[in-house]
Write a protein that holds these residues in place. Structure first.
Motif, mmCIF file in Angstrom:
data_model
loop_
_atom_site.group_PDB
_atom_site.id
_atom_site.type_symbol
_atom_site.label_atom_id
_atom_site.label_comp_id
_atom_site.label_asym_id
_atom_site.label_seq_id
_atom_site.Cartn_x
_atom_site.Cartn_y
_atom_site.Cartn_z
ATOM 1 N N UNK A 1 0.851 -1.187 0.000
ATOM 2 C CA UNK A 1 0.000 0.000 0.000
ATOM 3 C C UNK A 1 0.887 1.237 0.000
ATOM 4 N N UNK A 2 0.672 2.124 -0.958
ATOM 5 C CA UNK A 2 1.376 3.400 -0.976
ATOM 6 C C UNK A 2 0.662 4.382 -0.060
ATOM 7 N N UNK A 3 -0.659 4.471 -0.202
ATOM 8 C CA UNK A 3 -1.443 5.338 0.668
ATOM 9 C C UNK A 3 -2.916 5.031 0.485
ATOM 10 N N UNK A 4 -3.688 5.364 1.494
ATOM 11 C CA UNK A 4 -5.131 5.352 1.376
ATOM 12 C C UNK A 4 -5.589 6.802 1.314
ATOM 13 N N UNK A 5 -6.568 7.080 0.462
ATOM 14 C CA UNK A 5 -7.034 8.452 0.238
ATOM 15 C C UNK A 5 -8.536 8.454 0.454
ATOM 16 N N UNK A 6 -8.958 8.472 1.710
ATOM 17 C CA UNK A 6 -10.392 8.450 2.008
ATOM 18 C C UNK A 6 -11.029 7.155 1.570
ATOM 19 N N UNK A 7 -11.656 7.176 0.394
ATOM 20 C CA UNK A 7 -12.377 6.009 -0.092
ATOM 21 C C UNK A 7 -11.576 5.226 -1.124
ATOM 22 N N UNK A 8 -10.280 5.471 -1.233
ATOM 23 C CA UNK A 8 -9.470 4.806 -2.258
ATOM 24 C C UNK A 8 -8.145 4.348 -1.673
ATOM 25 N N UNK A 9 -7.568 3.348 -2.321
ATOM 26 C CA UNK A 9 -6.242 2.870 -1.932
ATOM 27 C C UNK A 9 -5.376 2.790 -3.181
ATOM 28 N N UNK A 10 -4.155 3.286 -3.054
ATOM 29 C CA UNK A 10 -3.155 3.210 -4.118
ATOM 30 C C UNK A 10 -2.107 2.195 -3.684
ATOM 31 N N UNK A 11 -1.816 1.218 -4.559
ATOM 32 C CA UNK A 11 -0.832 0.197 -4.208
ATOM 33 C C UNK A 11 0.126 -0.044 -5.377
ATOM 34 N N UNK A 12 1.239 -0.676 -5.073
ATOM 35 C CA UNK A 12 2.209 -1.053 -6.101
ATOM 36 C C UNK A 12 2.591 -2.516 -5.918
ATOM 37 N N UNK A 13 3.091 -3.099 -6.995
ATOM 38 C CA UNK A 13 3.631 -4.459 -6.961
ATOM 39 C C UNK A 13 4.845 -4.498 -7.875
ATOM 40 N N UNK A 14 5.726 -5.449 -7.631
ATOM 41 C CA UNK A 14 6.983 -5.512 -8.374
ATOM 42 C C UNK A 14 6.840 -6.146 -9.746
ATOM 43 N N UNK A 15 5.724 -6.822 -10.011
ATOM 44 C CA UNK A 15 5.479 -7.373 -11.343
ATOM 45 C C UNK A 15 3.996 -7.254 -11.650
ATOM 46 N N UNK A 16 3.664 -7.296 -12.925
ATOM 47 C CA UNK A 16 2.292 -7.032 -13.344
ATOM 48 C C UNK A 16 1.327 -8.109 -12.875
ATOM 49 N N UNK A 17 1.740 -9.365 -12.929
ATOM 50 C CA UNK A 17 0.837 -10.436 -12.516
ATOM 51 C C UNK A 17 0.473 -10.305 -11.035
ATOM 52 N N UNK A 18 1.449 -9.960 -10.204
ATOM 53 C CA UNK A 18 1.149 -9.725 -8.787
ATOM 54 C C UNK A 18 0.178 -8.571 -8.632
ATOM 55 N N UNK A 19 0.363 -7.530 -9.447
ATOM 56 C CA UNK A 19 -0.560 -6.402 -9.411
ATOM 57 C C UNK A 19 -1.971 -6.803 -9.782
ATOM 58 N N UNK A 20 -2.108 -7.656 -10.819
ATOM 59 C CA UNK A 20 -3.430 -8.127 -11.237
ATOM 60 C C UNK A 20 -4.075 -8.967 -10.137
ATOM 61 N N UNK A 21 -3.302 -9.866 -9.567
ATOM 62 C CA UNK A 21 -3.848 -10.702 -8.491
ATOM 63 C C UNK A 21 -4.271 -9.851 -7.296
ATOM 64 N N UNK A 22 -3.502 -8.813 -7.015
ATOM 65 C CA UNK A 22 -3.840 -7.926 -5.903
ATOM 66 C C UNK A 22 -5.131 -7.163 -6.187
ATOM 67 N N UNK A 23 -5.232 -6.570 -7.379
ATOM 68 C CA UNK A 23 -6.409 -5.774 -7.722
ATOM 69 C C UNK A 23 -7.667 -6.628 -7.761
ATOM 70 N N UNK A 24 -7.609 -7.778 -8.431
ATOM 71 C CA UNK A 24 -8.790 -8.636 -8.511
ATOM 72 C C UNK A 24 -9.120 -9.241 -7.152
ATOM 73 N N UNK A 25 -8.080 -9.520 -6.364
ATOM 74 C CA UNK A 25 -8.317 -10.018 -5.009
ATOM 75 C C UNK A 25 -9.004 -8.988 -4.135
ATOM 76 N N UNK A 26 -8.638 -7.724 -4.307
ATOM 77 C CA UNK A 26 -9.279 -6.655 -3.554
ATOM 78 C C UNK A 26 -10.756 -6.524 -3.918
ATOM 79 N N UNK A 27 -11.051 -6.548 -5.215
ATOM 80 C CA UNK A 27 -12.437 -6.430 -5.658
ATOM 81 C C UNK A 27 -13.268 -7.581 -5.102
ATOM 82 N N UNK A 28 -12.718 -8.793 -5.143
ATOM 83 C CA UNK A 28 -13.454 -9.949 -4.640
ATOM 84 C C UNK A 28 -13.671 -9.866 -3.126
#
Length: 342
Positions: free
Chosen positions: A226-253
């Motif tokens: 997590x880079x930061x939370x901004x009220x109703x949003x969260x900004x995050x980073x990952x070291x590779x794209x697949x990890x980023x996809x798994x993180x984003x879809x995991x968050x939505x689920x």
């Protein structure tokens, strides 16, 4: 709750004095001028140091400073004087500490207030009195945990730096490019303003806390940060794209399972890391894609999608291209819905 059992009645007028004794060695005794003399620095440097920590200017006649303040500033001045770092760098480090510690102590105290409110059925003021009184005993634990977490986070950061260097190999970095390649993701709550307007304090507290807890847990679980939370949003980073996809879809689920409708994005690109935040066009792209995403979906741009298609390890990932969208500030964007079959 009767007065005999109300923990808030235990708070004594000397509580603040006890905190000063424990944390600073006692109440303040020095003015700005005396602080500067004791630290053997000009007064303007004391003002700069104090502001960098995030505190307001002190009136000339006030006596808030202690020997602990002198020792902290003197240690930093000695490093600069010995050539260990520049004055600008030292000021930047102090700003980082001041900002981070302000956020940290606020977060910790609010968590303890919430705990006291629930456990003892107290109003907010009474709960704060309980926390104020008991922080004297809790402060050693909080300081030890701070030191442990700092060491662990530093080791993790050194590991990421080592991977970045190994990825470059002998290739000379392009000075015109932003230095770090990262997957950048945004997740925000759908219709947060409308939803929050109808909530009372307890419900809003629960909403914010659930969002923050799920976001940080899921991001960490999948290997993002997590880079930061901004009220109703969260900004995050990952070291590779697949990890980023798994993180984003995991968050939505996970958010959807917790009755928190969200939408998001994840894109790949170069960023600049400064002051604990990240900057660059890719961050703006991720934010804009989130704005146009439908509830429960994750979007990426077509360039990131092409990179993901070429990743043989990305099995189970489905990409659904959408029509071209005109996005303010970015022009035409080719969004792609990304989801996981599982």
């Amino acid at each position: 709750m009767s007065e005999e059992t109300d923990p808030s009645r235990e708070a004594a007028p000397s509580t603040l004095r006890r905190h000063e004794e424990r944390l600073l060695g006692g109440p303040g005794t020095m003015t700005v001028a005396q602080f500067a003399d004791a630290a053997e620095v000009p007064e303007h440097l004391v003002h700069s140091y104090w502001r960098a920590l995030g505190f307001a200017d002190v009136p000339a006649e006030a006596h808030p400073f202690t020997d602990a303040d002198v020792a902290a500033l003197r240690d930093l001045v000695d490093v600069v004087t010995d050539g260990g770092m520049s004055l600008t760098t030292a000021q930047d480090l102090v700003r980082a500490l001041g900002h981070s510690m302000d956020r940290l102590v606020l977060w910790q105290v609010e968590a303890l207030v919430q705990d006291a409110t629930v456990r003892y059925s107290l109003d907010d003021v009474s709960a704060r009195l309980v926390v104020l009184d008991r922080l004297v005993e809790l402060s050693p634990l909080l300081r030890d945990q701070l030191d442990y977490a700092w060491r662990r986070q530093l080791v993790a950061l050194l590991g990421r730096i080592d991977k970045d260097v190994a990825r470059l190999g002998n290739e000379a970095p392009d000075p015109g490019q932003l230095p770090l390649e990262r997957a950048v993701g945004f997740i925000d709550i759908v219709s947060y303003t409308t939803r929050a307007a109808d909530l009372d304090r307890a419900a809003l507290t629960s909403l914010v806390q659930d969002f923050e807890t799920i976001a940080r847990d899921v991001v960490a679980q999948h290997g993002g940060r997590v880079v930061k939370t901004i009220g109703d949003a969260v900004l995050f980073v990952a070291d590779d794209l697949l990890t980023g996809v798994r993180t984003a879809t995991g968050l939505v689920a996970a958010m959807g399972a917790g009755d928190l409708p969200v939408r998001g994005s994840v894109v790949w690109g170069r960023v600049l890391s400064r002051s604990g935040d990240i900057f660059g066009p890719v961050v703006n792209l991720a934010s804009r894609l989130t704005d146009i995403a439908e509830p429960g979906t994750v979007l990426m741009d077509d360039v990131s999608a092409a990179l993901l298609e070429g990743d043989l390890s990305a099995h189970g990932v489905v990409l659904d291209p959408m029509d071209v969208r005109a996005v303010p500030g970015l022009g035409e964007v080719h969004p792609v819905v990304v989801r996981r079959q599982d």
